[in-house]
Design a protein around this motif. Structure first.
Motif, short mmCIF file in Angstrom:
data_model
loop_
_atom_site.label_atom_id
_atom_site.label_comp_id
_atom_site.label_asym_id
_atom_site.label_seq_id
_atom_site.Cartn_x
_atom_site.Cartn_y
_atom_site.Cartn_z
N UNK A 228 0.89 -1.08 -0.07
CA UNK A 228 0.01 -0.05 0.10
C UNK A 228 0.79 1.16 0.04
N UNK A 229 0.78 2.13 -0.94
CA UNK A 229 1.32 3.20 -1.08
C UNK A 229 0.53 4.32 -0.95
N UNK A 230 0.53 5.46 -0.24
CA UNK A 230 -0.50 6.47 0.12
C UNK A 230 -1.67 5.45 0.68
N UNK A 231 -2.75 5.66 0.10
CA UNK A 231 -3.85 4.71 0.59
C UNK A 231 -4.18 3.52 -0.39
N UNK A 232 -3.40 3.41 -1.36
CA UNK A 232 -3.84 2.70 -2.49
C UNK A 232 -2.99 1.28 -2.66
N UNK A 233 -3.65 0.05 -3.00
CA UNK A 233 -2.89 -1.11 -3.07
C UNK A 233 -2.32 -1.18 -4.34
N UNK A 234 -1.08 -1.34 -4.56
CA UNK A 234 -0.49 -1.46 -5.72
C UNK A 234 -0.34 -2.82 -6.41
N UNK A 235 0.08 -3.11 -7.57
CA UNK A 235 0.39 -4.47 -8.19
C UNK A 235 -0.83 -5.49 -7.67
N UNK A 236 -1.82 -4.99 -8.24
CA UNK A 236 -3.10 -6.21 -7.70
C UNK A 236 -3.01 -7.57 -8.05
N UNK A 237 -3.03 -8.47 -7.06
CA UNK A 237 -2.80 -9.77 -7.38
C UNK A 237 -1.45 -10.25 -7.67
N UNK A 238 -0.49 -9.56 -7.64
CA UNK A 238 0.98 -10.11 -8.24
C UNK A 238 1.84 -9.98 -7.12
N UNK A 239 1.90 -11.17 -6.47
CA UNK A 239 2.63 -11.46 -5.23
C UNK A 239 4.19 -10.92 -5.29
N UNK A 240 4.73 -11.27 -6.41
CA UNK A 240 6.11 -10.76 -6.50
C UNK A 240 6.31 -9.35 -6.23
N UNK A 241 5.77 -8.74 -7.24
CA UNK A 241 5.83 -7.11 -7.15
C UNK A 241 5.35 -6.58 -5.89
N UNK A 242 4.40 -7.28 -5.28
CA UNK A 242 3.79 -6.64 -3.93
C UNK A 242 4.81 -7.01 -2.88
N UNK A 243 5.46 -7.99 -3.05
CA UNK A 243 6.72 -8.41 -2.04
C UNK A 243 7.78 -7.26 -2.13
N UNK A 244 8.25 -6.91 -3.60
CA UNK A 244 9.06 -5.66 -3.55
C UNK A 244 8.58 -4.56 -2.77
N UNK A 245 7.32 -4.14 -3.28
CA UNK A 245 6.79 -2.98 -2.56
C UNK A 245 6.72 -2.84 -1.05
N UNK A 246 6.39 -4.22 -0.49
CA UNK A 246 6.26 -4.24 0.91
C UNK A 246 7.68 -4.17 1.51
N UNK A 247 8.78 -4.67 0.78
CA UNK A 247 10.15 -4.48 1.51
C UNK A 247 10.50 -2.72 1.50
N UNK A 248 10.04 -2.28 0.45
CA UNK A 248 10.38 -0.86 0.35
C UNK A 248 9.54 0.14 1.32
N UNK A 249 8.31 -0.36 1.87
CA UNK A 249 7.67 0.05 2.88
C UNK A 249 8.34 -0.04 4.25
N UNK A 250 8.89 -1.42 4.52
CA UNK A 250 9.37 -1.82 5.69
C UNK A 250 10.75 -0.75 5.59
N UNK A 251 11.43 -0.87 4.57
CA UNK A 251 12.81 0.06 4.92
C UNK A 251 12.49 1.48 5.26
N UNK A 252 11.40 1.95 4.56
CA UNK A 252 10.96 3.56 4.72
C UNK A 252 10.44 3.76 6.19
N UNK A 253 9.91 2.60 6.92
CA UNK A 253 9.58 2.61 8.35
C UNK A 253 10.76 2.64 9.41
N UNK A 254 11.71 1.72 8.88
CA UNK A 254 12.90 1.64 9.47
C UNK A 254 13.72 2.86 9.59
N UNK A 255 13.77 3.55 8.46
CA UNK A 255 14.34 4.77 8.19
C UNK A 255 13.93 5.84 9.09
#
Length: 311
Positions: A228-255
């Motif tokens: 989820x970026x902003x309030x929107x779900x990205x890469x609907x139904x694409x688990x691989x791309x969602x995993x990449x986006x999720x990792x970006x979100x976790x990294x941003x949170x840790x920062x």
């Protein structure tokens, strides 16, 4: 000043430990959740285990006390407590919002009465999470009920706990939680709209949780995080791309939390078992469990939560 960590986290199946020092054991898989356990400190999630450790033990270096009641199990040491409770399917089916409000009110009553008023972390496993249409969907009605209970004690949305809500393939709901004598600091994600500010299109009540909490013992409790970026779900139904986006979100949170962090414990949830390879794209270290469960939005395929500590 960073305080001493008030628990020890183990993912062994059966660590050599005195039962008097077990705060909570979370058991993924196993027998039917409605079959009673001999140990009040064990909770079963009923989510299929796909990979990694089955059990998660929250242990105390000192003896713990049983401070719960007939409905809410709660064990605590001098600083922190863990507990759990269940919601019956009959109650959920009759009035989801009302049943969830009642459950959280009972939980809050126990922790405040015991002297641990700060609800830091909640894990909710909700049967048939997508049952119902529109605003009548079970997850949306759960959000209504949870908010009615939490808003009675939260002075500000940043007083909400960190949280995970995942759908499970059996009836009823299971809630387990962490509560403490002292509060923690909410850390929101700069890439994401705060969940409590989600727009109306996602339901009549925005979800009542913060993206993470930084504790006074140097842990970062990261809520369930998805693509989820902003309030929107990205890469609907694409688990691989969602995993990449999720990792970006976790990294941003840790920062955003400052300092350097290392993962102590992560749980990854996949909607489809065949997407197991996507979990590896998160690239996390530490003790990692992968479970099958439904993410709160139907288009989301993967979600990850974690406990991080100062490196």
């Amino acid at each position: 000043m960073t305080l001493r960590q008030p628990y020890r986290l183990s993912t062994e199946d059966a660590p050599a430990v005195d039962a008097a020092r077990v705060l909570l054991c979370v058991d993924h898989g196993g027998r039917d959740p409605d079959e009673p356990d001999a140990e009040a400190w064990r909770v079963r999630t009923s989510l299929p285990l796909l990979a990694g450790p089955r059990c998660e033990w929250w242990l105390s270096d000192s003896a713990v006390g049983d401070l719960g009641d007939d409905d809410v199990a709660f064990r605590a040491n001098s600083a922190i407590g863990f507990g759990h409770l269940a919601i019956d399917e009959t109650a959920l089916a009759a009035d989801t919002a009302g049943a969830c409000r009642d459950a959280f009110e009972r939980l809050i009553g126990v922790i405040r009465g015991a002297g641990y008023p700060h609800l830091l972390r909640c894990w909710i496993y909700l049967g048939h999470i997508h049952r119902g249409d529109g605003d009548g969907e079970r997850y949306r009605q759960f959000c209504v009920g949870r908010a009615r209970a939490l808003d009675a004690i939260a002075r500000d949305p940043r007083d909400y706990p960190a949280a995970t809500v995942i759908g499970r393939p059996v009836d009823g709901a299971s809630i387990h939680f962490m509560a403490a004598r002292s509060p923690a600091q909410a850390i929101e994600n700069p890439r994401q709209t705060s969940a409590f500010d989600y727009p109306r299109r996602y339901g009549p009540q925005p979800p009542s949780f913060v993206r993470s909490l930084r504790t006074d013992w140097g842990a970062l409790l990261v809520s369930g995080t998805a693509a989820v970026v902003g309030a929107d779900s990205l890469h609907p139904s694409d688990a691989g791309e969602q995993a990449r986006e999720t990792r970006s979100n976790i990294d941003a949170l840790l920062h955003a939390a400052g300092n350097r962090w290392q993962n102590e414990r992560a749980v990854i949830y996949l909607r489809r078992a065949e997407d197991l390879a996507a979990a590896e794209r998160l690239g996390l270290s530490g003790a990692i469990t992968v479970l099958q469960g439904d993410i709160c939005r139907p288009e989301l395929m993967i979600e990850c939560e974690g406990v991080f500590r100062l490196a």
